[in-house]
Design a protein around this motif. Structure first.
Motif, PDB file in Angstrom:
ATOM      1  N   GLY A 133      17.463 -39.559  66.799  1.00  0.00           N
ATOM      2  CA  GLY A 133      18.077 -40.575  65.960  1.00  0.00           C
ATOM      3  C   GLY A 133      17.589 -41.970  66.299  1.00  0.00           C
ATOM      4  O   GLY A 133      16.720 -42.158  67.162  1.00  0.00           O
ATOM      5  N   PRO A 134      18.173 -42.971  65.638  1.00  0.00           N
ATOM      6  CA  PRO A 134      17.725 -44.354  65.817  1.00  0.00           C
ATOM      7  C   PRO A 134      18.303 -45.014  67.076  1.00  0.00           C
ATOM      8  O   PRO A 134      19.395 -44.678  67.518  1.00  0.00           O
ATOM      9  N   VAL A 135      17.533 -45.952  67.607  1.00  0.00           N
ATOM     10  CA  VAL A 135      17.968 -46.761  68.748  1.00  0.00           C
ATOM     11  C   VAL A 135      17.611 -48.208  68.429  1.00  0.00           C
ATOM     12  O   VAL A 135      16.470 -48.501  68.058  1.00  0.00           O
ATOM     13  N   ARG A 136      18.588 -49.107  68.574  1.00  0.00           N
ATOM     14  CA  ARG A 136      18.344 -50.547  68.384  1.00  0.00           C
ATOM     15  C   ARG A 136      17.774 -51.117  69.673  1.00  0.00           C
ATOM     16  O   ARG A 136      18.315 -50.896  70.756  1.00  0.00           O
ATOM     17  N   LEU A 137      16.689 -51.867  69.527  1.00  0.00           N
ATOM     18  CA  LEU A 137      16.039 -52.476  70.687  1.00  0.00           C
ATOM     19  C   LEU A 137      15.689 -53.925  70.388  1.00  0.00           C
ATOM     20  O   LEU A 137      15.849 -54.396  69.259  1.00  0.00           O
ATOM     21  N   ARG A 138      15.199 -54.601  71.411  1.00  0.00           N
ATOM     22  CA  ARG A 138      14.745 -55.989  71.293  1.00  0.00           C
ATOM     23  C   ARG A 138      13.276 -56.066  71.697  1.00  0.00           C
ATOM     24  O   ARG A 138      12.746 -55.154  72.327  1.00  0.00           O
ATOM     25  N   LYS A 139      12.637 -57.179  71.367  1.00  0.00           N
ATOM     26  CA  LYS A 139      11.210 -57.359  71.682  1.00  0.00           C
ATOM     27  C   LYS A 139      10.923 -57.153  73.163  1.00  0.00           C
ATOM     28  O   LYS A 139       9.928 -56.530  73.525  1.00  0.00           O
ATOM     29  N   GLU A 140      11.806 -57.653  74.020  1.00  0.00           N
ATOM     30  CA  GLU A 140      11.583 -57.579  75.464  1.00  0.00           C
ATOM     31  C   GLU A 140      11.553 -56.143  75.987  1.00  0.00           C
ATOM     32  O   GLU A 140      11.159 -55.908  77.117  1.00  0.00           O
ATOM     33  N   HIS A 141      11.965 -55.185  75.168  1.00  0.00           N
ATOM     34  CA  HIS A 141      11.962 -53.785  75.574  1.00  0.00           C
ATOM     35  C   HIS A 141      10.626 -53.100  75.316  1.00  0.00           C
ATOM     36  O   HIS A 141      10.501 -51.905  75.544  1.00  0.00           O
TER      37      HIS A 141
END
Length: 175
Positions: A133-141
């Motif tokens: 499924g989906p995972v929300r991430l940020r650029k720093e990841h």
């Protein structure tokens, strides 16, 4: 015979790099200006990591030498920090160029973890769609691997657990 042994030992010591003697964590490394660049934070056979207070800069051990103030490198703290600022800026540009919808993503271990389904760099909101499924991430990841692939800075198992709801979303864990 003893003079030959002494001469051989002296020669061997002369060829021992100063870097090999400077690899103790906590050793102060001085710059070309005689002022401290930083201290050794990590030490390896070929690289020491110098903590300048702003950055942790990897420096090949063959660039260290005995200077008038102690173990030294032929750069100042300002120069080391400027070089690290430049490397970080280049890495961010490369990473952001790879952060596009549809991009394939590998884990920190080099295994495929999915595809980016939504990317909003301005809002720092990225969705990685994996098998679980989906995972929300940020650029720093994210980073770009040495092979030029887009890499999430988590293991495949961590991404799977986050998608399954077993962990807080990675974007919350990084805050």
């Amino acid at each position: 015979m003893i003079p030959m042994i002494r001469a051989g030992l002296a020669g061997a010591l002369a060829f021992t790099s100063a870097a090999a003697l400077a690899q103790d964590v906590g050793t102060t490394i001085y710059g070309a200006d005689g002022k401290p660049v930083g201290t050794v934070a990590e030490a390896g056979a070929q690289v020491v990591v110098i903590d300048t207070g702003k950055h942790k800069a990897p420096v090949p051990t063959n660039l260290l030498f005995d200077g008038p103030s102690g173990k030294s490198v032929n750069a100042t703290r300002d120069l080391v920090d400027a070089m690290m600022d430049e490397r970080i800026a280049e890495a961010i540009v490369k990473r952001d160029a790879k952060l596009v919808q549809g991009a394939a993503v590998i884990s920190a271990g080099g295994r495929s973890v999915g595809t980016l389904t939504a990317v909003d760099l301005a809002a720092d909101a990225i969705v990685l769609e994996g098998p679980q499924g989906p995972v929300r991430l940020r650029k720093e990841h994210f980073a770009v691997s040495p092979q030029g692939e887009l890499m999430v800075l988590y293991s495949r198992d961590q991404i799977a657990e986050a998608a399954a709801g077993k962990l807080a979303q990675a974007s919350d864990a990084g805050r």
